[in-house]
Design an enzyme around this catalytic site. Structure first.
Site, PDB file in Angstrom:
ATOM      1  N   LYS A  44      -3.543  -1.472  -9.865  1.00  0.00           N
ATOM      2  CA  LYS A  44      -3.792  -1.626  -8.418  1.00  0.00           C
ATOM      3  C   LYS A  44      -3.823  -0.272  -7.713  1.00  0.00           C
ATOM      4  O   LYS A  44      -4.743   0.013  -6.946  1.00  0.00           O
ATOM      5  CB  LYS A  44      -2.691  -2.504  -7.797  1.00  0.00           C
ATOM      6  CG  LYS A  44      -2.738  -2.520  -6.280  1.00  0.00           C
ATOM      7  CD  LYS A  44      -1.604  -3.313  -5.682  1.00  0.00           C
ATOM      8  CE  LYS A  44      -0.310  -2.582  -5.496  1.00  0.00           C
ATOM      9  NZ  LYS A  44      -0.209  -1.742  -4.278  1.00  0.00           N
ATOM     10  N   ASN A  45      -2.805   0.547  -7.958  1.00  0.00           N
ATOM     11  CA  ASN A  45      -2.717   1.791  -7.191  1.00  0.00           C
ATOM     12  C   ASN A  45      -3.806   2.794  -7.556  1.00  0.00           C
ATOM     13  O   ASN A  45      -4.199   3.611  -6.723  1.00  0.00           O
ATOM     14  CB  ASN A  45      -1.322   2.417  -7.345  1.00  0.00           C
ATOM     15  CG  ASN A  45      -0.275   1.613  -6.579  1.00  0.00           C
ATOM     16  OD1 ASN A  45      -0.613   0.742  -5.782  1.00  0.00           O
ATOM     17  ND2 ASN A  45       1.002   1.901  -6.836  1.00  0.00           N
ATOM     18  N   CYS A 138       6.513  -0.308   7.124  1.00  0.00           N
ATOM     19  CA  CYS A 138       6.302  -1.565   6.414  1.00  0.00           C
ATOM     20  C   CYS A 138       7.661  -2.090   5.975  1.00  0.00           C
ATOM     21  O   CYS A 138       8.694  -1.500   6.283  1.00  0.00           O
ATOM     22  CB  CYS A 138       5.367  -1.372   5.240  1.00  0.00           C
ATOM     23  SG  CYS A 138       6.086  -0.450   3.916  1.00  0.00           S
ATOM     24  N   ARG A 143       7.781   5.072   6.018  1.00  0.00           N
ATOM     25  CA  ARG A 143       6.622   5.643   5.347  1.00  0.00           C
ATOM     26  C   ARG A 143       5.770   6.531   6.255  1.00  0.00           C
ATOM     27  O   ARG A 143       4.629   6.216   6.587  1.00  0.00           O
ATOM     28  CB  ARG A 143       5.796   4.530   4.711  1.00  0.00           C
ATOM     29  CG  ARG A 143       6.607   3.748   3.709  1.00  0.00           C
ATOM     30  CD  ARG A 143       5.841   2.660   3.046  1.00  0.00           C
ATOM     31  NE  ARG A 143       5.066   3.122   1.908  1.00  0.00           N
ATOM     32  CZ  ARG A 143       4.483   2.292   1.039  1.00  0.00           C
ATOM     33  NH1 ARG A 143       4.579   1.003   1.191  1.00  0.00           N
ATOM     34  NH2 ARG A 143       3.799   2.764   0.038  1.00  0.00           N
ATOM     35  N   ASP A 331       8.678   0.894  -8.055  1.00  0.00           N
ATOM     36  CA  ASP A 331       7.925  -0.368  -8.112  1.00  0.00           C
ATOM     37  C   ASP A 331       8.432  -1.305  -9.211  1.00  0.00           C
ATOM     38  O   ASP A 331       7.955  -2.438  -9.322  1.00  0.00           O
ATOM     39  CB  ASP A 331       6.421  -0.089  -8.322  1.00  0.00           C
ATOM     40  CG  ASP A 331       5.757   0.467  -7.072  1.00  0.00           C
ATOM     41  OD1 ASP A 331       6.390   0.476  -6.006  1.00  0.00           O
ATOM     42  OD2 ASP A 331       4.588   0.904  -7.162  1.00  0.00           O
ATOM     43  N   ARG A 423      -1.284  -9.938  -3.054  1.00  0.00           N
ATOM     44  CA  ARG A 423      -1.725  -8.591  -2.716  1.00  0.00           C
ATOM     45  C   ARG A 423      -1.889  -7.739  -3.958  1.00  0.00           C
ATOM     46  O   ARG A 423      -2.781  -6.897  -4.013  1.00  0.00           O
ATOM     47  CB  ARG A 423      -0.678  -7.890  -1.821  1.00  0.00           C
ATOM     48  CG  ARG A 423      -0.681  -8.308  -0.381  1.00  0.00           C
ATOM     49  CD  ARG A 423       0.306  -7.433   0.384  1.00  0.00           C
ATOM     50  NE  ARG A 423       0.161  -6.050  -0.038  1.00  0.00           N
ATOM     51  CZ  ARG A 423       1.166  -5.230  -0.339  1.00  0.00           C
ATOM     52  NH1 ARG A 423       2.404  -5.626  -0.247  1.00  0.00           N
ATOM     53  NH2 ARG A 423       0.931  -4.002  -0.724  1.00  0.00           N
TER      54      ARG A 423
HETATM   55  C1  UD1 Z   1       2.647   5.010  -3.681  1.00  0.00           C
HETATM   56  C2  UD1 Z   1       2.337   3.655  -4.267  1.00  0.00           C
HETATM   57  C3  UD1 Z   1       3.566   2.748  -4.194  1.00  0.00           C
HETATM   58  C4  UD1 Z   1       4.773   3.437  -4.841  1.00  0.00           C
HETATM   59  C5  UD1 Z   1       4.989   4.829  -4.248  1.00  0.00           C
HETATM   60  C6  UD1 Z   1       6.084   5.610  -4.951  1.00  0.00           C
HETATM   61  C7  UD1 Z   1      -0.014   3.398  -3.788  1.00  0.00           C
HETATM   62  C8  UD1 Z   1      -1.070   2.670  -3.033  1.00  0.00           C
HETATM   63  N1  UD1 Z   1       1.254   3.055  -3.523  1.00  0.00           N
HETATM   64  O1  UD1 Z   1       2.932   4.813  -2.295  1.00  0.00           O
HETATM   65  O2  UD1 Z   1       3.263   1.535  -4.893  1.00  0.00           O
HETATM   66  O3  UD1 Z   1       5.940   2.661  -4.596  1.00  0.00           O
HETATM   67  O4  UD1 Z   1       3.769   5.590  -4.360  1.00  0.00           O
HETATM   68  O5  UD1 Z   1       5.842   5.689  -6.303  1.00  0.00           O
HETATM   69  O6  UD1 Z   1      -0.306   4.225  -4.624  1.00  0.00           O
HETATM   70  N2  UD1 Z   1       6.900  10.236   2.526  1.00  0.00           N
HETATM   71  C9  UD1 Z   1       7.188  11.028   3.603  1.00  0.00           C
HETATM   72  N3  UD1 Z   1       6.173  11.682   4.236  1.00  0.00           N
HETATM   73  C10 UD1 Z   1       4.869  11.581   3.819  1.00  0.00           C
HETATM   74  C11 UD1 Z   1       4.585  10.782   2.691  1.00  0.00           C
HETATM   75  C12 UD1 Z   1       5.624  10.115   2.066  1.00  0.00           C
HETATM   76  O7  UD1 Z   1       8.349  11.133   4.015  1.00  0.00           O
HETATM   77  O8  UD1 Z   1       3.989  12.210   4.435  1.00  0.00           O
HETATM   78  C13 UD1 Z   1       8.005   9.494   1.863  1.00  0.00           C
HETATM   79  C14 UD1 Z   1       7.832   7.981   1.978  1.00  0.00           C
HETATM   80  O9  UD1 Z   1       8.276   7.501   3.230  1.00  0.00           O
HETATM   81  C15 UD1 Z   1       8.661   7.477   0.829  1.00  0.00           C
HETATM   82  C16 UD1 Z   1       8.469   8.593  -0.224  1.00  0.00           C
HETATM   83  O10 UD1 Z   1       7.979   9.728   0.482  1.00  0.00           O
HETATM   84  O11 UD1 Z   1      10.009   7.397   1.185  1.00  0.00           O
HETATM   85  C17 UD1 Z   1       7.510   8.235  -1.319  1.00  0.00           C
HETATM   86  O12 UD1 Z   1       6.263   7.905  -0.745  1.00  0.00           O
HETATM   87  P1  UD1 Z   1       4.881   8.180  -1.470  1.00  0.00           P
HETATM   88  O13 UD1 Z   1       5.089   8.796  -2.807  1.00  0.00           O
HETATM   89  O14 UD1 Z   1       3.989   8.877  -0.514  1.00  0.00           O
HETATM   90  O15 UD1 Z   1       4.368   6.690  -1.677  1.00  0.00           O
HETATM   91  P2  UD1 Z   1       2.956   6.077  -1.311  1.00  0.00           P
HETATM   92  O16 UD1 Z   1       1.882   7.025  -1.689  1.00  0.00           O
HETATM   93  O17 UD1 Z   1       2.978   5.543   0.069  1.00  0.00           O
END
Ligand code: UD1
Length: 462
Positions: A44-45, A138, A143, A331, A423
């Site tokens: 999915k990701n 969410c 996030r 996950d 989803r």
């Molecule tokens: C992706 C995956 C999700 C997985 C996550 C962590 C997709 C579509 N989703 O989500 O399934 O659980 O990686 O492996 O690929 N953060 C910040 N600032 C930012 C960006 C992130 O503080 O600008 C924080 C987030 O709030 C969270 C952490 O970093 O606490 C990890 O987030 P991130 O690695 O960015 O996850 P996603 O890319 O949203």
């Protein structure tokens, strides 16, 4: 709003599995042994971000092994809103991004799928401008996206936030972003993907340090390379991207879903059943396999793309700490917690990636589990038996975890919040039923009086 059926002509799953999926519940009768083989779908990701990445190309792309999921349908809708043509034929998607006519993504779509924010990088790099609504928080955490924004600024973009929308543009008469050295404060998956995509079309070299090393980031890099991008260090903490003026079309198959595979491995362990899975990339399951072995199961790598789980006689307690890859994936945390509810001891779960990802604890406890919460930690004292109960899934992985608990529980579990499952899992129920599980999707008011209803569940956006 999440469950409004959307009728489209492109063959994508943009509506729930049935018109009533918003009200549907899963009835799971536990204690039926499983056996057999599971075919694992595409990741999915990877699918979501590779779809966003097609915006970089000025020619059509063919994507293979794309799971038919609500989230994928939503990402396709975001692309269509930009003027990209998307057609599905089975698990193959034909994407024609040659005529992008809009640079603004609609709020109602981005708010329903957080990952759709990731189009900001490719859209800005290709069109010189992108206007993407902030995705918001969410169910699992706030996030934020400041790492994406700061990185785009480092690449020379003007970025400001106005009325809830991120406006990004390449200033002056320049037509391309400028290569830069970027250090990420945290190895965010999404920020690494956004910035890597943006840098492929920049002028000069970009280095992203402390990059996320998740296999889906590497899959995206390989997809970009197939389109002509020059990226080194794929799969490591340091990505070096030499920008090129444009990218061409390609035909690309995405990797299998390691989280779906991990979920089925836990299904075998929790029901004490022998099952095999393919296709999988066993090295991408390293932490999950290591923890399953600690928990007493044998995991045999039979061929380079096939694994078999042989359950142990009892489930040993083991601690779990979620971390960026190659650490244990957040996950898989909820599914492993389902397993540990039936362990022979006490295990500690520490969730370090998301700040609010333990909401399933209360639902496990409804089923007779013994779990105490303390901040971002959960202490799970194993119990000999779970009992079926009405429960509510609070997010995607929690929904899978509750199904797993239901498979091992005595009696019937009725799970609401099924839309979360739709989803992100392609035919989870059907695949489990094929293994011998007793699961049925029913609509209507099967929940007993007083139990939480799907309407009370905050739904996540990505
Ligand atoms: C992706 C995956 C999700 C997985 C996550 C962590 C997709 C579509 N989703 O989500 O399934 O659980 O990686 O492996 O690929 N953060 C910040 N600032 C930012 C960006 C992130 O503080 O600008 C924080 C987030 O709030 C969270 C952490 O970093 O606490 C990890 O987030 P991130 O690695 O960015 O996850 P996603 O890319 O949203």
């Amino acid at each position: 709003m999440e469950d409004t059926p959307i009728v489209t002509s492109n063959g994508l799953n943009q509506s729930p599995a049935s018109p009533e999926a918003g009200d549907a519940v899963l009835e799971i009768w536990g204690k039926h042994p499983l056996s057999g083989h599971v075919a694992i779908s595409g990741a999915k990701n990877s699918a979501l971000v590779v779809l966003a990445g097609t915006v970089l190309s000025s020619q059509p792309c063919r994507l293979r092994n794309i799971p038919n999921l609500m989230d994928v349908g939503r990402m396709a809708q975001v692309l269509e809103a930009l003027g990209v043509k998307v057609t599905r034929n089975g698990s193959t998607l034909d994407i024609d991004p040659s005529d992008i006519s809009h640079t603004r993504a609609p709020y109602d779509l981005v708010s329903r799928l957080r990952a759709s924010f990731f189009v900001i990088g490719p859209l800005l790099a290709r069109m010189g401008v992108a206007r993407i609504p902030l995705p918001g928080g969410c169910a699992i955490g706030a996030r934020p996206v400041e790492l994406h924004v700061r990185g785009l600024q480092a690449l020379g973009a003007d970025v400001h936030i106005d009325h809830g929308t991120v406006h990004a543009s390449i200033p002056g008469s320049r037509r391309r972003l400028q290569g830069a050295k970027i250090y990420l404060d945290y190895p965010s998956v999404g920020a690494t993907e956004t910035l890597m995509m943006a840098a492929t079309l920049a002028e000069g070299e970009t280095i992203i340090d402390n990059a996320a090393q998740e296999p889906e980031v590497a899959d995206l890099a390989n997809f970009c390379r197939a389109m002509g991008a020059r990226i080194r260090g794929v799969g490591t903490k340091t990505l070096t991207i030499a920008g090129v003026p444009n990218l061409h079309g390609t035909d690309y198959a995405i990797i299998p879903d390691r989280i779906e595979a991990g979920t089925f491995l836990v299904a075998g362990a929790i029901t004490q059943s022998e099952i095999s899975l393919s296709p999988v990339i066993p090295e991408q399951l390293g932490a999950v396999i290591a923890k399953l072995r600690e928990a007493g199961s044998q995991v045999v790598v039979e061929t380079p793309n096939r694994v078999r789980l042989l359950p142990g006689r009892e489930i040993h307690a083991t601690d779990i700490q979620t971390l960026p890859y190659p650490g244990f994936p957040t996950d898989m945390q909820a599914q492993f917690m389902a397993l540990m509810t039936l362990s022979n001891g006490s295990s500690m779960f520490t969730e370090t990636v998301f700040e609010n990802r333990l909401r399933h604890v209360a639902e496990f406890n409804r089923m007779g589990a013994n779990i105490r919460l303390n901040g971002n930690c959960a202490i799970v004292q194993g119990v000999p038996v779970l009992s079926g109960a009405p429960v509510v899934a609070t997010d995607l992985r929690a929904s899978a975890a509750l199904v797993l608990a239901g498979l091992a529980a005595q009696g019937k579990t009725v799970m609401a919040g099924v839309q979360h499952l739709d989803r992100g899992y392609e035919q989870l129920e059907q695949k489990l039923v094929k293994l011998g599980a007793h699961i049925e999707r029913v609509t209507g008011d099967s929940l007993p009086q007083g139990a939480a209803t799907p309407a009370s569940v905050a739904f996540p956006r990505g």
